[in-house]
Design an enzyme around this catalytic site. Sequence first.
Site, PDB file in Angstrom:
ATOM      1  N   THR A   1       0.816  -1.210   0.000  1.00  0.00           N
ATOM      2  CA  THR A   1       0.000   0.000   0.000  1.00  0.00           C
ATOM      3  C   THR A   1       0.854   1.266   0.000  1.00  0.00           C
ATOM      4  O   THR A   1       1.994   1.242   0.476  1.00  0.00           O
ATOM      5  CB  THR A   1      -0.900  -0.010   1.255  1.00  0.00           C
ATOM      6  N   ASP A   2       0.260   2.352  -0.463  1.00  0.00           N
ATOM      7  CA  ASP A   2       0.960   3.646  -0.397  1.00  0.00           C
ATOM      8  C   ASP A   2       1.060   4.150   1.048  1.00  0.00           C
ATOM      9  O   ASP A   2       1.833   5.069   1.328  1.00  0.00           O
ATOM     10  CB  ASP A   2       0.279   4.696  -1.289  1.00  0.00           C
ATOM     11  N   GLU A   3       0.271   3.555   1.961  1.00  0.00           N
ATOM     12  CA  GLU A   3       0.253   4.059   3.337  1.00  0.00           C
ATOM     13  C   GLU A   3       1.590   3.854   4.042  1.00  0.00           C
ATOM     14  O   GLU A   3       1.856   4.498   5.059  1.00  0.00           O
ATOM     15  CB  GLU A   3      -0.882   3.401   4.136  1.00  0.00           C
TER      16      GLU A   3
ATOM     17  N   TYR B   1      -1.811  -0.619  11.003  1.00  0.00           N
ATOM     18  CA  TYR B   1      -1.953  -1.264   9.687  1.00  0.00           C
ATOM     19  C   TYR B   1      -0.760  -0.950   8.796  1.00  0.00           C
ATOM     20  O   TYR B   1      -0.092  -1.855   8.278  1.00  0.00           O
ATOM     21  CB  TYR B   1      -3.251  -0.800   9.005  1.00  0.00           C
TER      22      TYR B   1
ATOM     23  N   LYS C   1       2.245  -3.374   7.270  1.00  0.00           N
ATOM     24  CA  LYS C   1       2.519  -3.549   5.835  1.00  0.00           C
ATOM     25  C   LYS C   1       3.968  -3.143   5.523  1.00  0.00           C
ATOM     26  O   LYS C   1       4.638  -3.795   4.726  1.00  0.00           O
ATOM     27  CB  LYS C   1       1.544  -2.722   4.984  1.00  0.00           C
TER      28      LYS C   1
HETATM   29  P1  NAD Z   1      -9.717  -7.431   2.200  1.00  0.00           P
HETATM   30  O1  NAD Z   1      -9.713  -7.138   3.661  1.00  0.00           O
HETATM   31  O2  NAD Z   1     -10.935  -7.138   1.405  1.00  0.00           O
HETATM   32  O3  NAD Z   1      -9.385  -8.970   1.959  1.00  0.00           O
HETATM   33  C1  NAD Z   1      -8.392  -9.642   2.686  1.00  0.00           C
HETATM   34  C2  NAD Z   1      -8.539 -11.142   2.418  1.00  0.00           C
HETATM   35  O4  NAD Z   1      -7.474 -11.823   3.094  1.00  0.00           O
HETATM   36  C3  NAD Z   1      -9.846 -11.731   2.933  1.00  0.00           C
HETATM   37  O5  NAD Z   1     -10.416 -12.590   1.970  1.00  0.00           O
HETATM   38  C4  NAD Z   1      -9.431 -12.502   4.170  1.00  0.00           C
HETATM   39  O6  NAD Z   1     -10.268 -13.624   4.446  1.00  0.00           O
HETATM   40  C5  NAD Z   1      -8.016 -12.927   3.792  1.00  0.00           C
HETATM   41  N1  NAD Z   1      -7.170 -13.187   4.968  1.00  0.00           N
HETATM   42  C6  NAD Z   1      -7.009 -12.373   6.049  1.00  0.00           C
HETATM   43  N2  NAD Z   1      -6.172 -12.947   6.922  1.00  0.00           N
HETATM   44  C7  NAD Z   1      -5.787 -14.131   6.381  1.00  0.00           C
HETATM   45  C8  NAD Z   1      -4.917 -15.173   6.809  1.00  0.00           C
HETATM   46  N3  NAD Z   1      -4.266 -15.112   7.972  1.00  0.00           N
HETATM   47  N4  NAD Z   1      -4.728 -16.232   5.989  1.00  0.00           N
HETATM   48  C9  NAD Z   1      -5.379 -16.313   4.803  1.00  0.00           C
HETATM   49  N5  NAD Z   1      -6.234 -15.375   4.368  1.00  0.00           N
HETATM   50  C10 NAD Z   1      -6.431 -14.289   5.152  1.00  0.00           C
HETATM   51  O7  NAD Z   1      -8.452  -6.658   1.618  1.00  0.00           O
HETATM   52  P2  NAD Z   1      -8.261  -5.914   0.220  1.00  0.00           P
HETATM   53  O8  NAD Z   1      -8.796  -4.545   0.333  1.00  0.00           O
HETATM   54  O9  NAD Z   1      -8.708  -6.815  -0.877  1.00  0.00           O
HETATM   55  O10 NAD Z   1      -6.663  -5.782   0.184  1.00  0.00           O
HETATM   56  C11 NAD Z   1      -5.865  -6.844  -0.354  1.00  0.00           C
HETATM   57  C12 NAD Z   1      -4.397  -6.481  -0.235  1.00  0.00           C
HETATM   58  O11 NAD Z   1      -4.152  -5.277  -0.961  1.00  0.00           O
HETATM   59  C13 NAD Z   1      -3.939  -6.216   1.202  1.00  0.00           C
HETATM   60  O12 NAD Z   1      -2.660  -6.758   1.355  1.00  0.00           O
HETATM   61  C14 NAD Z   1      -3.902  -4.702   1.305  1.00  0.00           C
HETATM   62  O13 NAD Z   1      -2.932  -4.282   2.231  1.00  0.00           O
HETATM   63  C15 NAD Z   1      -3.524  -4.320  -0.112  1.00  0.00           C
HETATM   64  N6  NAD Z   1      -4.002  -3.000  -0.558  1.00  0.00           N
HETATM   65  C16 NAD Z   1      -5.332  -2.681  -0.460  1.00  0.00           C
HETATM   66  C17 NAD Z   1      -5.767  -1.448  -0.933  1.00  0.00           C
HETATM   67  C18 NAD Z   1      -7.218  -1.052  -0.865  1.00  0.00           C
HETATM   68  O14 NAD Z   1      -7.550   0.083  -1.196  1.00  0.00           O
HETATM   69  N7  NAD Z   1      -8.131  -1.925  -0.482  1.00  0.00           N
HETATM   70  C19 NAD Z   1      -4.841  -0.543  -1.491  1.00  0.00           C
HETATM   71  C20 NAD Z   1      -3.499  -0.911  -1.561  1.00  0.00           C
HETATM   72  C21 NAD Z   1      -3.089  -2.145  -1.100  1.00  0.00           C
HETATM   73  O1  TDX Z   2     -16.623   6.192   7.749  1.00  0.00           O
HETATM   74  C1  TDX Z   2     -15.581   6.676   7.259  1.00  0.00           C
HETATM   75  N1  TDX Z   2     -15.435   8.039   7.186  1.00  0.00           N
HETATM   76  C2  TDX Z   2     -14.311   8.641   6.704  1.00  0.00           C
HETATM   77  O2  TDX Z   2     -14.213   9.873   6.664  1.00  0.00           O
HETATM   78  C3  TDX Z   2     -14.505   5.844   6.775  1.00  0.00           C
HETATM   79  C4  TDX Z   2     -14.624   4.345   6.841  1.00  0.00           C
HETATM   80  C5  TDX Z   2     -13.394   6.461   6.273  1.00  0.00           C
HETATM   81  N2  TDX Z   2     -13.270   7.820   6.251  1.00  0.00           N
HETATM   82  C6  TDX Z   2     -12.062   8.434   5.681  1.00  0.00           C
HETATM   83  C7  TDX Z   2     -10.756   7.904   6.201  1.00  0.00           C
HETATM   84  C8  TDX Z   2      -9.850   8.005   5.001  1.00  0.00           C
HETATM   85  O3  TDX Z   2      -9.260   9.304   4.955  1.00  0.00           O
HETATM   86  O4  TDX Z   2     -12.084   8.128   4.291  1.00  0.00           O
HETATM   87  C9  TDX Z   2     -10.770   7.819   3.803  1.00  0.00           C
HETATM   88  C10 TDX Z   2     -10.778   6.410   3.250  1.00  0.00           C
HETATM   89  O5  TDX Z   2     -10.925   5.526   4.353  1.00  0.00           O
HETATM   90  P1  TDX Z   2     -10.902   3.921   4.157  1.00  0.00           P
HETATM   91  O6  TDX Z   2     -11.910   3.542   3.143  1.00  0.00           O
HETATM   92  O7  TDX Z   2     -10.974   3.321   5.512  1.00  0.00           O
HETATM   93  O8  TDX Z   2      -9.464   3.713   3.486  1.00  0.00           O
HETATM   94  P2  TDX Z   2      -7.981   4.095   3.953  1.00  0.00           P
HETATM   95  O9  TDX Z   2      -7.894   4.242   5.418  1.00  0.00           O
HETATM   96  O10 TDX Z   2      -7.520   5.257   3.116  1.00  0.00           O
HETATM   97  O11 TDX Z   2      -7.191   2.753   3.536  1.00  0.00           O
HETATM   98  C11 TDX Z   2      -7.509   2.065   2.304  1.00  0.00           C
HETATM   99  O12 TDX Z   2      -6.591   2.388   1.281  1.00  0.00           O
HETATM  100  C12 TDX Z   2      -5.275   1.919   1.425  1.00  0.00           C
HETATM  101  C13 TDX Z   2      -7.528   0.557   2.530  1.00  0.00           C
HETATM  102  O13 TDX Z   2      -8.445   0.247   3.561  1.00  0.00           O
HETATM  103  C14 TDX Z   2      -6.142   0.040   2.837  1.00  0.00           C
HETATM  104  O14 TDX Z   2      -6.158  -1.376   2.949  1.00  0.00           O
HETATM  105  C15 TDX Z   2      -5.219   0.434   1.715  1.00  0.00           C
HETATM  106  O15 TDX Z   2      -3.904   0.054   2.015  1.00  0.00           O
END
Ligand code: NAD
Ligand code: TDX
Length: 357
Positions: free
Chosen positions: A137-139, A162, A166
């Site tokens: 992630t960019d975080e 988190y 990562k």
């Molecule tokens: P998500 O939370 O929707 O899905 C995570 C999945 O991993 C789930 O299916 C869960 O059951 C599985 N999981 C969790 N713990 C596990 C374990 N111990 N063993 C096996 N499976 C397990 O997450 P996502 O949003 O799809 O993100 C996927 C990946 O991409 C993550 O590594 C996250 O850090 C990265 N990422 C997400 C975003 C975003 O915006 N969602 C952005 C950048 C990077």
């Molecule tokens: O109820 C809300 N109100 C609100 O203002 C929620 C859930 C979020 N927010 C804000 C927090 C963040 O600034 O909105 C922005 C987006 O929040 P999230 O959807 O929780 O995402 P973020 O915290 O940015 O992280 C996501 O992007 C990077 C993913 O959850 C991560 O897994 C990924 O790495």
Amino acid sequence: MKNKRTVLVTGGCGFIGANFVRLLREEYGDWRIINLDKLTYAGNLKKLQGISEGEMYRFVKGDICDGALVAELFVAEQIDTVVHFAAESHVDRSITGPADFIQTNIVGTFTLLEAARKSWDKGGTGEENNCFLHVSTDEVYGSLGSTGFFTETTAFDPRSPYSASKASSDHLVNAYFHTYGLPVRLTNCSNNYGPYQFPEKLIPLVFNNSMHGKSLPVYGDGKNVRDWLYVKDHCEAIVAVLQKGQNGQCYNIGGNNEKENLEVVTVICDILDRKLGLPESGQPRRSLITFVEDRLGHDRRYAIDASKIKDQLDWEPQVTFEAGMEKTVDWYLENQDWVREIVDGSYTKYYKQMYTV
Ligand code: NAD
Ligand code: TDX
């Protein structure tokens, strides 16, 4: 370049993982997939309904921290490629309960790296195209002020449990490249949105609450900025890194769509008003916006410089924010059952339906 692969997809029942499995099944039919997922609260088999088990796709319910299971899969399935999505992914949950984040994101990644090293060292698949792609992630880069972009050389500065977990896993992945020569690649991506996102994240949460006339919680002043990327674009970037990337390299992936949270929430409300008309209250849905207490340690702004992946791998996003939001709202409107079943917890029935337990 090798066409056929046997890919261990971890977390293939999560938001991005399920979209990735679907993309591979639709467009890369000769890639075998082993989907290893623990089915935590965030994992849901209904996301993969219609994808049947067989020679080219197998689902394994299991934990990436289970060293014996993971090692056995590498050998039994002759894994040559890993696309590692599995993680605890929600920042707010990491603030209230960090332990699972340390376990899955750090220990789980370590467990997978060890299994890959031991299997591939022994000549497991004997292929020079083996690849361990870690999805991050960019975080990890921390928080930007009003200007500037994260590049691949920006120093890590994670601020939430988190992002710290990562960043730790990214460091481990890099260490396995430098120390053991493991063929790793890393991607650091901005915020994804699109089908099958768990409704704890901002966009599906706002959709669901506004459909039920509930308040729309905006943290702080709503001016925090995220760079939004349509999930299919992210999945295609991952394929590009697998096919054209170099071992030991990290690639930033972003949408070039910087938006303040308040704007994102307003866009969803306005699309719904246009598509469905005003709700019974007669008030536009944006009137549900409620400013609430800020997230602890809330990063102010993320912005990605994605020029490396564009210049070196010829990838750039195909879906604009406007088009992606329309598609996303349409998908959630057409799949309200999916959201309802997640919110009421009845989605677990799909495991029982699809597998004998
Ligand atoms: P998500 O939370 O929707 O899905 C995570 C999945 O991993 C789930 O299916 C869960 O059951 C599985 N999981 C969790 N713990 C596990 C374990 N111990 N063993 C096996 N499976 C397990 O997450 P996502 O949003 O799809 O993100 C996927 C990946 O991409 C993550 O590594 C996250 O850090 C990265 N990422 C997400 C975003 C975003 O915006 N969602 C952005 C950048 C990077
Ligand atoms: O109820 C809300 N109100 C609100 O203002 C929620 C859930 C979020 N927010 C804000 C927090 C963040 O600034 O909105 C922005 C987006 O929040 P999230 O959807 O929780 O995402 P973020 O915290 O940015 O992280 C996501 O992007 C990077 C993913 O959850 C991560 O897994 C990924 O790495």
